[in-house]
Write a protein that holds these residues in place. Structure first.
Motif, PDB file in Angstrom:
ATOM      1  N   UNK A  22       0.830  -1.639  -0.298  1.00  0.00           N
ATOM      2  CA  UNK A  22       0.207   0.084   0.287  1.00  0.00           C
ATOM      3  C   UNK A  22       0.659   1.386   0.287  1.00  0.00           C
ATOM      4  N   UNK A  23       0.208   2.238  -0.966  1.00  0.00           N
ATOM      5  CA  UNK A  23       0.785   3.722  -0.317  1.00  0.00           C
ATOM      6  C   UNK A  23       0.072   4.611  -0.070  1.00  0.00           C
ATOM      7  N   UNK A  24       0.338   5.610   1.049  1.00  0.00           N
ATOM      8  CA  UNK A  24      -0.254   6.342   1.195  1.00  0.00           C
ATOM      9  C   UNK A  24       0.060   8.059   0.666  1.00  0.00           C
ATOM     10  N   UNK A  25      -1.175   8.707   0.017  1.00  0.00           N
ATOM     11  CA  UNK A  25      -1.273  10.169   0.516  1.00  0.00           C
ATOM     12  C   UNK A  25      -1.385  11.211   1.745  1.00  0.00           C
ATOM     13  N   UNK A  26      -0.565  12.016   1.207  1.00  0.00           N
ATOM     14  CA  UNK A  26      -0.280  12.748   2.070  1.00  0.00           C
ATOM     15  C   UNK A  26      -0.436  14.768   1.815  1.00  0.00           C
ATOM     16  N   UNK A  27      -1.207  15.226   2.150  1.00  0.00           N
ATOM     17  CA  UNK A  27      -1.681  16.608   2.447  1.00  0.00           C
ATOM     18  C   UNK A  27      -0.636  17.327   3.371  1.00  0.00           C
TER      19      UNK A  27
END
Ligand code: ADP
Ligand code: MG
Length: 594
Positions: free
Chosen positions: A452-457
């Protein structure tokens, strides 16, 4: 086509020196540049790849045109690094060895300025210099270039890449209008054309071979591995090439140092070459490399630029550079003097598209290769040993030891002896590689093996003086993550996005929410928009305002575009990478105080 040196119009003193050097006939760039520069007083722009003999192309005309009865400085040669400066000085001295009264002085940073000033006071007709030190010495009135006739800008593309634009223009402002400028470069990026336009008048343009072409006798190979297997991959490439004599390029000083240290620990004759070493250390490393005590030189691009060591068998790109031009320079370290060379690239799956970008620009195909298995390596090593034995001349001094050795081994048959003998070497590799997995990445599978990958703001953006590259550097530094661990960095006006693999999530959230960027408290959130790692490696245009700069020639899609912007800024603001790092330090400082 092939002319002789005589036909180019060189004086007898030079022909004699050329004979001593063993140069048989002029190279392409020499054949074009030498007569043109001898006949007329002109400005010149010459493009030729590394290793084509550019030093002699400007060196001989300059030497022939200066007046050694006078002690006035008549010619200057500016080159990007100390190594090049010394190399050019040495070559020039060899070219002019039969001229009486010739004095050539090298001026470069990291060595005693007063010693150099002393040498200059004796009167140097030709000064070879790095930009920073030359500017410094002009400022201190240790060097007068107000009466020069000739100014050479060597490796102009690299000087501009390194942010020397301002130093060069400063230096040129101290030269007379009447001088002639000869610019030599391997490639012609926009910045070089700009120098040519601003400081030269209708220069004669010479191009040898196609612009941006890699050397023709260099083959290009790439190996797809996971980012964490880069080192293991490198080791296998070295083990599968027992006679390797190579330069390994890394992107950062830190990687350069680490890779070299690991190689040394693993028993290779390796050393690091980068800007954090003292000049003395760098000299020692280069000396050991030239004399083959070092088989693998791990270097940054800047430190290895222009280094002229023949017979380098392999260039290994531990990581790809940001720009195709740099790749051209790297691969130009091998395949010199008509020999064959191999340029190998370790890439991750996501970086494969960069290979295609390079292919288009250098107009050569890469061969996709598999990282050798342990079994293949053992085989290579054994046959290498067998061949070495076969080709070894018998040293008769060994005779006196033979009776004892024979007694010791007399109970073994020839077969047993051979087995034992080869086992010495074989066991070493066999034990090491026993049970080691295949390093090749399965290219048929979907992206991001790590799951899994996580996208951050993140609440900072281009308003905060960030571009994607600077943000990525910052994140890498504060999170202690590697080049490939942070991806999809998109910088918007007042906020940004980036991705990491899931296992880093906690660290990212924790670390970033505790620090500041230029005085502003960071705020980080997991983004719910779906521009995530699913697209990884699929194609270039990831939006986020980076697309525009992609089209600049020589960049690797997004990355190249970004770094170009950075470099251009760097040339006016003194290097934004440095600023980025200083920014990090500041942020950290604040963090500690809180
Ligand atoms: P460049 O600056 O284009 O990279 P250099 O001037 O450093 O190339 O020359 C590369 C090497 O080729 C040097 O070792 C130089 O002595 C050698 N060389 C230059 N001209 C000739 C020639 N005409 N024949 C043989 N060797 C040459
Ligand atoms: Mg050169």
């Amino acid at each position: 086509m092939s002319t002789t040196f005589q036909a180019l119009g060189l004086d007898e003193v030079f022909l004699k020196a050329i004979a001593d050097l063993g140069f048989e006939k002029p190279s392409g760039v020499q054949e074009q540049a030498i007569p043109a520069l001898l006949e007329k007083d002109i400005d010149m722009v010459a493009l030729a790849q590394t290793g084509t003999g550019k030093t002699a192309a400007f060196g001989f005309p300059m030497l022939q045109k200066i007046n050694t009865d006078s002690k006035t400085t008549q010619g200057i040669i500016i080159a990007p690094t100390r190594e090049l400066c010394l190399q050019i000085t040495n070559e020039m001295k060899l070219y002019g060895k039969y001229i009486n009264g010739l004095n050539i002085v090298a001026v470069y940073g990291g060595a005693s300025i007063s010693d150099q000033a002393k040498q200059l006071r004796r009167g140097a007709q030709i000064v070879v210099a790095t930009p920073g030190r030359m500017k410094d010495m002009i400022g201190r009135r240790m060097l007068d270039i107000s009466k020069i006739d000739f100014c050479v800008l060597d490796e102009a593309d690299e000087m501009l890449n390194m942010g020397f634009y301002e130093d060069i223009t400063d230096i040129l402002s101290h030269t007379p209008e009447t001088k002639f400028t000869w610019l030599f470069s391997a490639t012609m990026p926009k910045e070089v054309s700009r120098i040519a336009k601003e400081f030269m008048s209708s220069p004669l343009e010479i191009t040898v071979g196609a612009k941006n072409m890699g050397a023709t006798n260099v083959s290009h190979e790439y190996y797809v591995v996971n980012a964490r297997d880069r080192y293991a991959g490198l080791k296998r490439l070295a083990d599968a090439n027992p006679d390797i004599f190579s330069v390994i390029f890394c992107r950062t000083k830190r990687d350069t140092q680490q890779v070299a240290e690991r190689l040394i620990e693993d028993g290779y004759s390796a050393a690091a070459l980068h800007g954090d070493l003292s000049q003395h250390q760098r000299d020692l490393v280069m000396h050991s490399f030239r004399s083959r005590q070092i088989q693998m030189l791990v270097a940054t691009d800047v430190a290895a630029r222009g280094i002229d060591v023949d017979d380098i068998t392999h260039v290994i790109n531990y990581q790809l550079p940001d720009e195709v031009e740099i790749y051209t320079h790297r691969s130009g370290r091998t395949g010199r003097a008509g020999k064959d060379g191999v340029s190998m690239v370790l890439v991750t799956k996501g970086e494969q598209r960069k290979i295609h970008t390079i292919e288009k620009i250098i107009q050569k195909k890469f061969i996709s290769k598999e990282v050798p298995s342990g079994k293949e390596i053992c085989e290579v090593q054994l046959f290498h040993l067998a061949n070495t034995i076969k080709n070894t001349e018998i040293n008769n001094s060994i005779d006196s030891y033979l009776p004892e050795i024979n007694t010791l081994l007399e109970s073994f048959t020839k077969e047993e002896l051979i087995k034992k003998f080869f086992s010495v070497e074989f066991t070493k590799f066999h034990n090491y590689y026993e049970g080691k997995r295949d390093l090749n990445v399965d290219l048929s599978k979907g992206p991001s093996k790590g799951g899994e990958t996580v996208r951050y703001f993140l609440n900072i953006g281009s308003r905060d003086d960030l571009d994607w590259k600077r943000l990525k550097d910052f994140l890498k530094e504060v999170l202690s993550l590697g080049q490939d661990d942070i991806y999809h960095v998109d910088v918007m006006d007042s906020f940004s996005f980036f991705n990491t693999d899931k296992p880093h999530e906690e660290k990212v959230l924790e670390t970033l929410s505790a620090i500041q960027w230029e005085g502003r408290q960071l705020s980080v959130e997991v983004s719910t928009t779906k521009a995530g790692g699913k697209q990884r490696g699929r194609k270039g245009g990831r939006g986020g305002g980076r697309g525009k700069s992609n089209r600049s020639s020589g960049g690797f899609g997004n990355q190249g575009g970004g770094s170009r912007t950075r470099k251009r800024r760097g040339s006016t603001s003194g290097g934004s990478r440095r600023e980025a790092l200083e920014g990090i330090k500041n942020t950290r400082g604040r963090r500690r105080r809180r």
